[in-house]
Every structure is written in structure tokens, then in C-alpha cells.
Enzyme design. Sequence first.
Site, PDB file in Angstrom:
ATOM      1  CG  ASP A 135     -31.546  50.155  33.444  1.00  0.00           C
ATOM      2  OD1 ASP A 135     -31.471  49.250  32.593  1.00  0.00           O
ATOM      3  OD2 ASP A 135     -30.624  50.424  34.238  1.00  0.00           O
TER       4      ASP A 135
ATOM      5  CG  HIS B  51     -33.406  48.193  37.404  1.00  0.00           C
ATOM      6  ND1 HIS B  51     -32.033  48.230  37.537  1.00  0.00           N
ATOM      7  CD2 HIS B  51     -33.795  49.511  37.343  1.00  0.00           C
ATOM      8  CE1 HIS B  51     -31.619  49.496  37.564  1.00  0.00           C
ATOM      9  NE2 HIS B  51     -32.662  50.284  37.454  1.00  0.00           N
TER      10      HIS B  51
ATOM     11  CG  HIS C 127     -34.635  52.467  40.979  1.00  0.00           C
ATOM     12  ND1 HIS C 127     -33.594  53.283  41.345  1.00  0.00           N
ATOM     13  CD2 HIS C 127     -34.418  52.176  39.680  1.00  0.00           C
ATOM     14  CE1 HIS C 127     -32.805  53.483  40.300  1.00  0.00           C
ATOM     15  NE2 HIS C 127     -33.280  52.814  39.277  1.00  0.00           N
TER      16      HIS C 127
ATOM     17  CG  HIS D  23     -33.035  55.372  32.115  1.00  0.00           C
ATOM     18  ND1 HIS D  23     -31.781  55.850  31.798  1.00  0.00           N
ATOM     19  CD2 HIS D  23     -32.929  54.785  33.334  1.00  0.00           C
ATOM     20  CE1 HIS D  23     -30.950  55.569  32.805  1.00  0.00           C
ATOM     21  NE2 HIS D  23     -31.614  54.923  33.738  1.00  0.00           N
TER      22      HIS D  23
HETATM   23 ZN    ZN Z   1     -32.673  52.376  37.349  1.00  0.00          ZN
END
Ligand code: ZN
Length: 182
Positions: A4, A55, A59, A150
Site C-alpha cells: 500500500d 487506495h 489516503h 507498504h
Molecule cells: Zn494506506
Amino acid sequence: MTFDDGPHPEHTPRLLDLLAERGVRATFFVLGTMARSHPDLVRRLVANGHEIGNHTYTHVSLEKASPQQLRAEVGTTRALLEDLTGSACTLFRPPWGKVSARALAQLWSDEHTVVLWSADPRDYAMKSPEAAVAWGAQYRPRTGDIILLHDTSNVTVALVRELIEHTSRQGIEFSRISQYIA
Ligand SMILES: [Zn+2]
């Protein structure tokens, strides 16, 4: 494995080199802001056989977003990713894994597949590659596990290297989310 918050100009290329070397394909839930800043990395992700998911653009929390804000955050990112990759982008992961019932209904009506995770090493909080390797070594994978990682963390390459070593000894293979769903 899912990654992510990228693509990140420093960490994502290192990760892509490792995944290519080991023949592993993964799913990347990218941010619209990062994709806009690094379009060549989005294209490289797809060229290397990885899968792209949405995503949001900045954010944002979908627990509190208005329908208009959700449409802007998700829709803008989807249009950007579809433009960059030339294919439909319907996988979606909400920031922090949080989503209201109303947002979920809106995502589903726009034909998104909402993807969460089952294993979280908290790589973003790890202070050293050694901590990452230690998590990878103790991880007991189960079929269908979705690991949250991540590609903005400087320990992630060490963690992924350990995960690949460790799981391949157990005969477990990694796949992209859409392969798993299929
Ligand atoms: Zn995230």
C-alpha cells in the site's frame, strides 16, 4: 503480498527488482497522488506482471467521507490508473481498512472489490531490517492469507526477502489478489 501507499521513488524500484529476481507477483494498492507523481513506476508495476488496486487519492478516511468526497477520491484515482495502465481498475483497499456501511454500498455499486488483509507485520512501525526479518521468520502462513505491506517503508525489502525464503521452503506460493479470487 499486497503493498500500500506507493509507488515510492526509492523503495518501490528496489522491491520490484527483488520480486522480479524471485519470480513473485503481487498486488499494489497505490495512492492517486503517488501515481500522478510517479507514472513510470505505475507502468513498470504492470509491465512486471503485478496488479494495481486503488487506495484513494490522498489516503482519506472513508468512515467520514461524504458521498461526493468518496466519488472524487476513488473515481479520480480509478480514472488515472485506468489511463496509465489501459485496463480496468476495480480492486480497492480503504485507508486503514476502515469504511462505513454507506461507503461500502457506494463502492460495491461502482463494482469495486474491497480487499482487506489477514496478516499485518506493521512494517511501517518497524525500526530496523532485523525486526522485519524476525517477523518474517516467525510468520506461519496459511493458504489464502493476505499480507499487508507498504512499499513506502525502508524495511520492506528485507521483510519480503525473508518472507519469500521462508514460505518457499514450505511449498507456499504467492499470487495476485485477482488470481486468488478466481
Ligand atoms: Zn494506506
